[in-house]
Design a protein around this motif. Sequence first.
Motif, PDB file in Angstrom:
ATOM      1  N   GLN A 174       0.822  -1.203   0.000  1.00  0.00           N
ATOM      2  CA  GLN A 174       0.000   0.000   0.000  1.00  0.00           C
ATOM      3  C   GLN A 174       0.857   1.255   0.000  1.00  0.00           C
ATOM      4  O   GLN A 174       0.556   2.237  -0.692  1.00  0.00           O
ATOM      5  CB  GLN A 174      -0.922  -0.008   1.223  1.00  0.00           C
ATOM      6  CG  GLN A 174      -1.919   1.138   1.252  1.00  0.00           C
ATOM      7  CD  GLN A 174      -2.860   1.101   0.061  1.00  0.00           C
ATOM      8  OE1 GLN A 174      -3.416   0.051  -0.255  1.00  0.00           O
ATOM      9  NE2 GLN A 174      -3.037   2.237  -0.601  1.00  0.00           N
ATOM     10  N   ALA A 175       1.967   1.201   0.755  1.00  0.00           N
ATOM     11  CA  ALA A 175       2.875   2.357   0.767  1.00  0.00           C
ATOM     12  C   ALA A 175       3.478   2.585  -0.616  1.00  0.00           C
ATOM     13  O   ALA A 175       3.575   3.724  -1.090  1.00  0.00           O
ATOM     14  CB  ALA A 175       3.967   2.136   1.810  1.00  0.00           C
ATOM     15  N   ARG A 176       3.879   1.485  -1.256  1.00  0.00           N
ATOM     16  CA  ARG A 176       4.439   1.622  -2.608  1.00  0.00           C
ATOM     17  C   ARG A 176       3.391   2.129  -3.585  1.00  0.00           C
ATOM     18  O   ARG A 176       3.689   2.938  -4.466  1.00  0.00           O
ATOM     19  CB  ARG A 176       4.982   0.269  -3.072  1.00  0.00           C
ATOM     20  CG  ARG A 176       6.228  -0.185  -2.302  1.00  0.00           C
ATOM     21  CD  ARG A 176       6.661  -1.570  -2.742  1.00  0.00           C
ATOM     22  NE  ARG A 176       7.883  -1.989  -2.056  1.00  0.00           N
ATOM     23  CZ  ARG A 176       8.423  -3.186  -2.176  1.00  0.00           C
ATOM     24  NH1 ARG A 176       7.857  -4.097  -2.956  1.00  0.00           N
ATOM     25  NH2 ARG A 176       9.530  -3.485  -1.526  1.00  0.00           N
ATOM     26  N   LEU A 177       2.156   1.669  -3.431  1.00  0.00           N
ATOM     27  CA  LEU A 177       1.083   2.103  -4.321  1.00  0.00           C
ATOM     28  C   LEU A 177       0.804   3.587  -4.154  1.00  0.00           C
ATOM     29  O   LEU A 177       0.537   4.293  -5.136  1.00  0.00           O
ATOM     30  CB  LEU A 177      -0.182   1.286  -4.043  1.00  0.00           C
ATOM     31  CG  LEU A 177      -1.371   1.531  -4.978  1.00  0.00           C
ATOM     32  CD1 LEU A 177      -0.993   1.171  -6.415  1.00  0.00           C
ATOM     33  CD2 LEU A 177      -2.569   0.717  -4.542  1.00  0.00           C
ATOM     34  N   ASP A 178       0.873   4.065  -2.907  1.00  0.00           N
ATOM     35  CA  ASP A 178       0.674   5.494  -2.685  1.00  0.00           C
ATOM     36  C   ASP A 178       1.751   6.305  -3.399  1.00  0.00           C
ATOM     37  O   ASP A 178       1.468   7.370  -3.975  1.00  0.00           O
ATOM     38  CB  ASP A 178       0.703   5.792  -1.182  1.00  0.00           C
ATOM     39  CG  ASP A 178      -0.515   5.218  -0.464  1.00  0.00           C
ATOM     40  OD1 ASP A 178      -1.521   4.954  -1.153  1.00  0.00           O
ATOM     41  OD2 ASP A 178      -0.445   5.017   0.763  1.00  0.00           O
ATOM     42  N   ARG A 179       2.992   5.808  -3.368  1.00  0.00           N
ATOM     43  CA  ARG A 179       4.071   6.509  -4.071  1.00  0.00           C
ATOM     44  C   ARG A 179       3.823   6.501  -5.579  1.00  0.00           C
ATOM     45  O   ARG A 179       4.001   7.508  -6.263  1.00  0.00           O
ATOM     46  CB  ARG A 179       5.411   5.857  -3.765  1.00  0.00           C
ATOM     47  CG  ARG A 179       5.887   6.047  -2.323  1.00  0.00           C
ATOM     48  CD  ARG A 179       7.303   5.563  -2.159  1.00  0.00           C
ATOM     49  NE  ARG A 179       8.212   6.318  -3.022  1.00  0.00           N
ATOM     50  CZ  ARG A 179       9.478   5.975  -3.228  1.00  0.00           C
ATOM     51  NH1 ARG A 179       9.979   4.896  -2.646  1.00  0.00           N
ATOM     52  NH2 ARG A 179      10.241   6.689  -4.022  1.00  0.00           N
ATOM     53  N   LEU A 180       3.406   5.339  -6.111  1.00  0.00           N
ATOM     54  CA  LEU A 180       3.119   5.258  -7.539  1.00  0.00           C
ATOM     55  C   LEU A 180       1.956   6.167  -7.924  1.00  0.00           C
ATOM     56  O   LEU A 180       1.925   6.740  -9.017  1.00  0.00           O
ATOM     57  CB  LEU A 180       2.805   3.812  -7.922  1.00  0.00           C
ATOM     58  CG  LEU A 180       3.981   2.829  -7.857  1.00  0.00           C
ATOM     59  CD1 LEU A 180       3.502   1.412  -8.152  1.00  0.00           C
ATOM     60  CD2 LEU A 180       5.067   3.230  -8.842  1.00  0.00           C
ATOM     61  N   TYR A 181       0.990   6.286  -7.033  1.00  0.00           N
ATOM     62  CA  TYR A 181      -0.154   7.167  -7.296  1.00  0.00           C
ATOM     63  C   TYR A 181       0.310   8.612  -7.447  1.00  0.00           C
ATOM     64  O   TYR A 181      -0.106   9.330  -8.360  1.00  0.00           O
ATOM     65  CB  TYR A 181      -1.156   7.031  -6.151  1.00  0.00           C
ATOM     66  CG  TYR A 181      -2.389   7.898  -6.302  1.00  0.00           C
ATOM     67  CD1 TYR A 181      -3.426   7.515  -7.145  1.00  0.00           C
ATOM     68  CD2 TYR A 181      -2.515   9.096  -5.600  1.00  0.00           C
ATOM     69  CE1 TYR A 181      -4.551   8.305  -7.287  1.00  0.00           C
ATOM     70  CE2 TYR A 181      -3.635   9.890  -5.737  1.00  0.00           C
ATOM     71  CZ  TYR A 181      -4.657   9.493  -6.573  1.00  0.00           C
ATOM     72  OH  TYR A 181      -5.767  10.265  -6.720  1.00  0.00           O
ATOM     73  N   ALA A 182       1.220   9.038  -6.546  1.00  0.00           N
ATOM     74  CA  ALA A 182       1.747  10.400  -6.632  1.00  0.00           C
ATOM     75  C   ALA A 182       2.564  10.594  -7.904  1.00  0.00           C
ATOM     76  O   ALA A 182       2.473  11.638  -8.568  1.00  0.00           O
ATOM     77  CB  ALA A 182       2.603  10.699  -5.401  1.00  0.00           C
ATOM     78  N   VAL A 183       3.347   9.565  -8.269  1.00  0.00           N
ATOM     79  CA  VAL A 183       4.147   9.658  -9.506  1.00  0.00           C
ATOM     80  C   VAL A 183       3.238   9.759 -10.717  1.00  0.00           C
ATOM     81  O   VAL A 183       3.507  10.528 -11.647  1.00  0.00           O
ATOM     82  CB  VAL A 183       5.081   8.434  -9.612  1.00  0.00           C
ATOM     83  CG1 VAL A 183       5.731   8.377 -10.992  1.00  0.00           C
ATOM     84  CG2 VAL A 183       6.153   8.490  -8.546  1.00  0.00           C
ATOM     85  N   GLN A 184       2.143   9.002 -10.727  1.00  0.00           N
ATOM     86  CA  GLN A 184       1.267   9.069 -11.890  1.00  0.00           C
ATOM     87  C   GLN A 184       0.549  10.405 -11.985  1.00  0.00           C
ATOM     88  O   GLN A 184       0.285  10.907 -13.077  1.00  0.00           O
ATOM     89  CB  GLN A 184       0.236   7.937 -11.865  1.00  0.00           C
ATOM     90  CG  GLN A 184      -0.510   7.853 -13.195  1.00  0.00           C
ATOM     91  CD  GLN A 184      -1.635   6.856 -13.186  1.00  0.00           C
ATOM     92  OE1 GLN A 184      -2.073   6.430 -12.126  1.00  0.00           O
ATOM     93  NE2 GLN A 184      -2.109   6.496 -14.353  1.00  0.00           N
ATOM     94  N   GLN A 185       0.225  10.989 -10.832  1.00  0.00           N
ATOM     95  CA  GLN A 185      -0.362  12.321 -10.866  1.00  0.00           C
ATOM     96  C   GLN A 185       0.574  13.306 -11.556  1.00  0.00           C
ATOM     97  O   GLN A 185       0.154  14.095 -12.413  1.00  0.00           O
ATOM     98  CB  GLN A 185      -0.669  12.789  -9.443  1.00  0.00           C
ATOM     99  CG  GLN A 185      -1.909  12.137  -8.823  1.00  0.00           C
ATOM    100  CD  GLN A 185      -2.197  12.690  -7.447  1.00  0.00           C
ATOM    101  OE1 GLN A 185      -1.283  12.929  -6.655  1.00  0.00           O
ATOM    102  NE2 GLN A 185      -3.461  12.911  -7.166  1.00  0.00           N
ATOM    103  N   GLU A 186       1.849  13.256 -11.174  1.00  0.00           N
ATOM    104  CA  GLU A 186       2.824  14.137 -11.810  1.00  0.00           C
ATOM    105  C   GLU A 186       2.981  13.810 -13.283  1.00  0.00           C
ATOM    106  O   GLU A 186       3.055  14.706 -14.130  1.00  0.00           O
ATOM    107  CB  GLU A 186       4.162  14.011 -11.097  1.00  0.00           C
ATOM    108  CG  GLU A 186       5.235  14.934 -11.657  1.00  0.00           C
ATOM    109  CD  GLU A 186       6.558  14.791 -10.913  1.00  0.00           C
ATOM    110  OE1 GLU A 186       7.518  15.467 -11.296  1.00  0.00           O
ATOM    111  OE2 GLU A 186       6.611  13.992  -9.954  1.00  0.00           O
TER     112      GLU A 186
END
Length: 291
Positions: A85-97
Motif C-alpha cells: 500500500q505504501a508503494r502504491l501510494d508513491r506510484l499514485y503520486a508519480v502518476q499524478q505528476e
Amino acid sequence: MFSEAGAGPLRLLVYLLVAVALMVADHRTAMVERIRAVGSALAQPLYLLAGLPAQLAVQTRDAFTSHSDLLDERHALSQQLLVAQARLDRLYAVQQENQRLRDLLGGTRGLLLSVQLASVLNVDLDPFRHRILIDAGERRGARPGLALIDSRGVVGQILDVSPWSSTALLISDPSHSVLVQVVRTGLRTIAYGTGRTDELLLPNIPQSADIAVGDVLVTSGIGGRFPAGLAVGEVTSIAADDTRLFLVASARPAAQLDRSGELLLLWTTEATPEVGPPLELSSPAQAGGVR
C-alpha cells in the motif's frame, strides 16, 4: 499391403486419394480445426478428472493446516499489504505528476491491463513443442494471441482456442520469439526460445551494444502482442558468435515455466480514466469485455 495378388497397390492408391481429398477439404474449409475443437471439448472432462487428485490433495493439505500457521501467514500477509500500500501510494503520486506532464505535452493516456485467472490442465515439454493446456476457452473470452503471465513474468501466449480450454505456446518453445528491452540501457532486441525452460537466446546483438550479465529484460511493447514492461528474464552470459561480428546472449526466464500452476490471461484495453493507480487489474467484464 504390397502382396503379390495386386490388391495391395490398389489399396495404397485409394488411401493416398483419400488423404489428398482430406488435405484439400481441410485447406478450403478448416474442417480439421473444427474436429479438433470438438475433440478438445469432449476431452475436457478427462483433463478435469486427471487433475482431480491434485486438487483433492491440495484441499486436504489446506484442511489440516494448523491454526498457528494460519495466524503466522495472516500476520506476514498483513505486513506485505502495508508495504504494498505504501508503494502504491508513491506510484499514485508519480502518476499524478506524469499525468500533468502528459497534459502539458499533449500526450495520450495509457492502457488498462485486465486479467483473468486460468489453471494449467496439461503440460507438453517435448523438446520441439513447449505448450500447455489451460482451462480458459472462448466462453471465458480467450482468443489466440493473448499474453500469459505468472507472478514472476511472461509465460507465453494463446495459440489455439476451444470453447472450454486453450493451448498456449511457452516463450521457451523453439518457434517462439518476443521483442524485449534491456531495462538499464533501453537496448531493444529479440529473445528466442531454445527448447529449454531455463534458457532464452538473444542473437545478433551489435558489438557496440551496452549489455551485461545481470541485465533485466522486459517486453518492449512493440508489435502489440505483449504490453510493455512485463518481466521476461535476466541475462546470464554473453559471447561472440561464430562470425565475431555480433554478440550472442543467454537469459534465464523470469517466469517459472516448468512449475507455474496458476496463470493470468492478459488483456490491454484503451481507457481514459481519471488519475489512478498505474496498473488496474480487473475482470474482462469490469473492463468492458475483450476488445
